[in-house]
Motif scaffolding. Structure first.
Motif, PDB file in Angstrom:
ATOM      1  N   LYS A 127       0.892  -1.168   0.000  1.00 19.90           N
ATOM      2  CA  LYS A 127       0.000   0.000   0.000  1.00 19.90           C
ATOM      3  C   LYS A 127       0.923   1.208   0.000  1.00 19.90           C
ATOM      4  O   LYS A 127       1.706   1.402   0.945  1.00 19.90           O
ATOM      5  CB  LYS A 127      -0.894  -0.020   1.237  1.00 19.90           C
ATOM      6  CG  LYS A 127      -1.695   1.248   1.449  1.00 19.90           C
ATOM      7  CD  LYS A 127      -2.634   1.057   2.640  1.00 19.90           C
ATOM      8  CE  LYS A 127      -3.299   2.344   3.074  1.00 19.90           C
ATOM      9  NZ  LYS A 127      -2.416   3.223   3.874  1.00 19.90           N
ATOM     10  N   ASP A 131      -0.560  10.372  -4.139  1.00 20.48           N
ATOM     11  CA  ASP A 131      -1.471  10.878  -5.163  1.00 20.48           C
ATOM     12  C   ASP A 131      -0.869  10.706  -6.545  1.00 20.48           C
ATOM     13  O   ASP A 131      -1.567  10.781  -7.541  1.00 20.48           O
ATOM     14  CB  ASP A 131      -1.686  12.380  -4.950  1.00 20.48           C
ATOM     15  CG  ASP A 131      -2.922  12.651  -4.120  1.00 20.48           C
ATOM     16  OD1 ASP A 131      -3.597  11.679  -3.757  1.00 20.48           O
ATOM     17  OD2 ASP A 131      -3.185  13.829  -3.849  1.00 20.48           O
ATOM     18  N   HIS A 133       0.644   9.394  -9.953  1.00 25.66           N
ATOM     19  CA  HIS A 133       0.255   8.259 -10.788  1.00 25.66           C
ATOM     20  C   HIS A 133       1.448   7.314 -10.908  1.00 25.66           C
ATOM     21  O   HIS A 133       2.490   7.675 -11.459  1.00 25.66           O
ATOM     22  CB  HIS A 133      -0.151   8.770 -12.172  1.00 25.66           C
ATOM     23  CG  HIS A 133      -0.524   7.683 -13.106  1.00 25.66           C
ATOM     24  ND1 HIS A 133      -1.596   6.841 -12.880  1.00 25.66           N
ATOM     25  CD2 HIS A 133       0.036   7.273 -14.266  1.00 25.66           C
ATOM     26  CE1 HIS A 133      -1.684   5.981 -13.870  1.00 25.66           C
ATOM     27  NE2 HIS A 133      -0.711   6.215 -14.723  1.00 25.66           N
ATOM     28  N   GLU A 137      -3.670   0.397 -13.883  1.00 26.25           N
ATOM     29  CA  GLU A 137      -4.070  -0.857 -13.256  1.00 26.25           C
ATOM     30  C   GLU A 137      -3.690  -2.011 -14.180  1.00 26.25           C
ATOM     31  O   GLU A 137      -3.862  -1.915 -15.397  1.00 26.25           O
ATOM     32  CB  GLU A 137      -5.588  -0.832 -13.045  1.00 26.25           C
ATOM     33  CG  GLU A 137      -6.037  -1.823 -12.011  1.00 26.25           C
ATOM     34  CD  GLU A 137      -7.461  -1.540 -11.544  1.00 26.25           C
ATOM     35  OE1 GLU A 137      -7.710  -0.436 -11.061  1.00 26.25           O
ATOM     36  OE2 GLU A 137      -8.300  -2.430 -11.691  1.00 26.25           O
ATOM     37  N   VAL A 151       0.361  -3.749 -10.858  1.00 27.19           N
ATOM     38  CA  VAL A 151      -0.420  -2.703 -10.178  1.00 27.19           C
ATOM     39  C   VAL A 151      -1.836  -3.228 -10.017  1.00 27.19           C
ATOM     40  O   VAL A 151      -2.420  -3.761 -10.963  1.00 27.19           O
ATOM     41  CB  VAL A 151      -0.443  -1.419 -11.036  1.00 27.19           C
ATOM     42  CG1 VAL A 151      -1.320  -0.353 -10.390  1.00 27.19           C
ATOM     43  CG2 VAL A 151       0.965  -0.903 -11.269  1.00 27.19           C
ATOM     44  N   THR A 153      -5.499  -2.204  -7.573  1.00 22.03           N
ATOM     45  CA  THR A 153      -6.448  -1.097  -7.499  1.00 22.03           C
ATOM     46  C   THR A 153      -5.845   0.154  -6.874  1.00 22.03           C
ATOM     47  O   THR A 153      -4.933   0.072  -6.056  1.00 22.03           O
ATOM     48  CB  THR A 153      -7.648  -1.532  -6.635  1.00 22.03           C
ATOM     49  OG1 THR A 153      -7.136  -2.163  -5.480  1.00 22.03           O
ATOM     50  CG2 THR A 153      -8.543  -2.477  -7.385  1.00 22.03           C
ATOM     51  N   GLY A 154      -6.384   1.283  -7.274  1.00 22.20           N
ATOM     52  CA  GLY A 154      -6.087   2.530  -6.581  1.00 22.20           C
ATOM     53  C   GLY A 154      -7.134   2.659  -5.489  1.00 22.20           C
ATOM     54  O   GLY A 154      -8.330   2.530  -5.766  1.00 22.20           O
ATOM     55  N   GLU A 155      -6.696   2.830  -4.253  1.00 20.64           N
ATOM     56  CA  GLU A 155      -7.667   2.947  -3.164  1.00 20.64           C
ATOM     57  C   GLU A 155      -7.639   4.377  -2.655  1.00 20.64           C
ATOM     58  O   GLU A 155      -7.014   5.242  -3.232  1.00 20.64           O
ATOM     59  CB  GLU A 155      -7.334   1.945  -2.050  1.00 20.64           C
ATOM     60  CG  GLU A 155      -7.230   0.499  -2.513  1.00 20.64           C
ATOM     61  CD  GLU A 155      -8.556  -0.100  -2.984  1.00 20.64           C
ATOM     62  OE1 GLU A 155      -9.599   0.543  -2.816  1.00 20.64           O
ATOM     63  OE2 GLU A 155      -8.526  -1.214  -3.540  1.00 20.64           O
ATOM     64  N   SER A 158      -4.207   5.852  -1.829  1.00 18.25           N
ATOM     65  CA  SER A 158      -3.090   4.907  -1.900  1.00 18.25           C
ATOM     66  C   SER A 158      -3.153   4.118  -3.205  1.00 18.25           C
ATOM     67  O   SER A 158      -4.233   3.904  -3.759  1.00 18.25           O
ATOM     68  CB  SER A 158      -3.146   3.913  -0.746  1.00 18.25           C
ATOM     69  OG  SER A 158      -3.330   4.569   0.470  1.00 18.25           O
ATOM     70  N   GLN A 159      -1.994   3.685  -3.622  1.00 20.79           N
ATOM     71  CA  GLN A 159      -1.918   2.807  -4.781  1.00 20.79           C
ATOM     72  C   GLN A 159      -1.467   1.426  -4.301  1.00 20.79           C
ATOM     73  O   GLN A 159      -0.481   1.319  -3.568  1.00 20.79           O
ATOM     74  CB  GLN A 159      -0.916   3.353  -5.798  1.00 20.79           C
ATOM     75  CG  GLN A 159      -0.743   2.487  -7.018  1.00 20.79           C
ATOM     76  CD  GLN A 159      -2.037   2.354  -7.833  1.00 20.79           C
ATOM     77  OE1 GLN A 159      -2.541   3.321  -8.374  1.00 20.79           O
ATOM     78  NE2 GLN A 159      -2.587   1.141  -7.880  1.00 20.79           N
ATOM     79  N   HIS A 250      -9.395  11.643  -8.737  1.00 19.04           N
ATOM     80  CA  HIS A 250     -10.550  10.748  -8.563  1.00 19.04           C
ATOM     81  C   HIS A 250     -11.858  11.530  -8.602  1.00 19.04           C
ATOM     82  O   HIS A 250     -12.683  11.304  -9.468  1.00 19.04           O
ATOM     83  CB  HIS A 250     -10.430   9.976  -7.245  1.00 19.04           C
ATOM     84  CG  HIS A 250      -9.136   9.238  -7.131  1.00 19.04           C
ATOM     85  ND1 HIS A 250      -8.566   8.914  -5.941  1.00 19.04           N
ATOM     86  CD2 HIS A 250      -8.289   8.796  -8.090  1.00 19.04           C
ATOM     87  CE1 HIS A 250      -7.428   8.281  -6.169  1.00 19.04           C
ATOM     88  NE2 HIS A 250      -7.243   8.203  -7.456  1.00 19.04           N
ATOM     89  N   GLY A 295      -2.761  14.394  -8.204  1.00 15.86           N
ATOM     90  CA  GLY A 295      -2.559  13.139  -8.937  1.00 15.86           C
ATOM     91  C   GLY A 295      -3.041  13.193 -10.378  1.00 15.86           C
ATOM     92  O   GLY A 295      -3.193  12.169 -11.038  1.00 15.86           O
TER      93      GLY A 295
END
Ligand code: SF4
Length: 471
Positions: A127, A131, A133, A137, A151, A153-155, A158-159, A250, A295
């Motif tokens: 984790k 922000d 990139h 995914e 890679v 999911t982006g949560e 967090s990436q 997002h 991001g």
């Protein structure tokens, strides 16, 4: 140093049977994994076997003088955790686990079975609070130029990355397996690893430290998405500015349209945002993901703002643009033609930007080791391996990893995850098959152990371990 069981010797060499490599080790030398060595014709485990003292770990007092009558014992049995770190391995696992230890905890006879499991099918979940990139995914993650993961999911702020697993460790080339094993081992042992993401960034990951993305240390994790940030700080902007745009990859938030702005009675400003409107004041896809504001790929907030509707906007309208970490911000006022002109930030707005920064968590990397305690490892614990699986699922057996609590996955088998930062340093090892060696402990009542068909002949008291350590 922990002495392992005696092994066949030939010409001064000893054979290690702790993993499938089965090294012949010369006198005074170590095996391929550096975990076992030949000491005067005897196979020894090189690292010290670690027992943790719970009270010290919690930062408490060493001897609880006031808790009860002190019997003169410095360390009470109930305060000691026998870990598998340095305990050794038994391979093939039809043999009992290397240490099966009995102790008394709060008047109850307990057994702890410890082994350094050899995990050919394991990995780490990362984790990375950022922000920036890192990559798309499903993009491949490389270490030493080899694919070691991808890679996911982006949560929220967090990436996530997933490294290792059966396909990289054993399913690819030899080089790929070694690079994967190296990356997992270093990450689990708390070392920094540089990863590069295909079509994306490079990131230096170290458990408990800020990620370094393309050479830049990520100091903050966003306070929330653009919409959440408006919700959190709307009151502080009210009356000082007419519009706030919180730029985020997002959800980009717009103060005047957002529910929070409406509740405060903020009038419409006629602002047009380039992006997909989700709900009032919340926009998706305002820009490409990137290294810029919130991001996104943008470095100029006006790039996502279209014209202002002359029916609603007015000359002199005050607009703040800010990112979700408060690291980037600009202040504008509309001129006579309703075009935004950048102005110096009014002093009274500064505290609200500082408040965003103040609400950001420090950017951090978390490393979770994930593995399955396979059937063969389980047969080192009990005669019928499924018994231990069922007892773990029924919560009658506590599983720990180097003394740290684990998260047990539901479903089949014993699949666990552990936060490596809760474990003692250098708790992990490897064997060149390649596979990761990780400590795992199973603690239960002695009566349950007997009921399940445990290897009772191999149970030894805790005090005998202390004697070994003193030798
Ligand atoms: S690589 Fe395997 S066989 Fe060789 S010393 Fe290490 S554990 Fe033993």
């Amino acid at each position: 140093m922990y002495k392992a069981r005696p092994i066949d010797a030939a010409g001064g060499k000893v054979r290690c049977d702790a993993c499938p490599v089965t090294c012949f080790i010369k006198p005074g030398a170590a095996g391929a994994c550096d975990r076992y060595a030949n000491l005067d014709g005897e196979l020894v485990r090189v690292d010290p076997h670690i027992m943790l003292q719970k009270t010290i770990d919690r930062g408490g007092e060493c001897v609880p003088f006031s808790a009860s009558e002190w019997d003169g014992t410095i360390l009470r049995e109930s305060e000691i955790i026998v870990t598998a770190i340095g305990a050794g391995t038994t391979y093939p696992e039809y043999k009992p686990a290397p240490l099966i230890v009995s102790s008394e905890i709060d008047g109850v006879d307990m057994v702890t079975v410890v082994t350094e499991g050899i995990f050919s099918y394991c990995g780490v979940k990362l984790k990375i609070d950022t922000d920036r990139h890192l990559g798309s995914e499903m993009a491949t993650v490389l270490s030493q130029g080899e694919p070691v993961g991808h890679v996911t999911t982006g949560e929220y702020g967090s990436q996530m990355l997933s490294l290792g697993g059966v396909n990289h460790l054993t399913g690819g080339s030899k080089k790929e397996g070694r690079a994967t094993c190296d990356a997992i081992l270093s990450l689990c042992n708390g070392e920094a690893v540089e990863l590069s993401i295909e079509g994306g960034s490079t990131v230096v990951v170290e458990a408990g430290r800020a990620p370094i993305v393309n050479g830049v240390v990520e100091s903050r994790m966003r306070a929330g998405c653009g919409s959440a940030t408006i919700g959190m700080f709307a009151k502080q902007w009210h009356g000082l500015v007419d519009e706030v745009v919180v730029i985020d990859d997002h959800i980009t938030g717009v103060f005047s349209e957002h529910q929070a702005g409406k509740m405060l009675g903020v009038p419409p400003t006629g602002i047009k945002i380039k992006g997909r409107r989700s709900t009032p004041g919340r926009y998706f896809q305002v820009a490409e993901p990137g290294q810029g504001w919130g991001g996104t790929s943008i470095s100029n907030p006006l790039d996502i703002i279209g014209s202002f509707d002359p029916k609603q906007a007015w000359p002199g309208l005050r607009m703040l643009a800010v990112s979700t970490t408060g690291e980037q911000w600009s202040y504008f006022e509309l001129d006579e033609t309703l075009a935004p002109q950048q102005k110096e930030l009014p002093r009274e707005i500064k505290p609200s930007i500082e408040r965003i920064s103040e609400n950001c968590e420090p950017g951090m990397c978390s490393v979770m080791f994930i593995a399955g305690a396979g059937g063969s490892l389980r047969s080192g614990i009990v005669d019928n391996p499924v018994n231990i699986t069922n007892a773990v699922k029924n919560k009658r057996v506590e599983v720990t990893c180097g003394g740290a609590p684990v998260f047990l996955w539901p479903g089949g088998g014993i699949t666990f995850m552990v936060d490596v930062s809760h474990m003692p340093k250098r708790a992990f090892g490897y064997v060149p098959t390649p596979a990761i060696v990780a400590p795992i402990e199973f603690t239960m009542r002695h009566s349950l152990y007997a009921e399940m068909g445990g290897h009772l002949d191999y149970v030894r008291p805790l005090s005998s371990l202390r004697r070994d350590r003193q030798q």
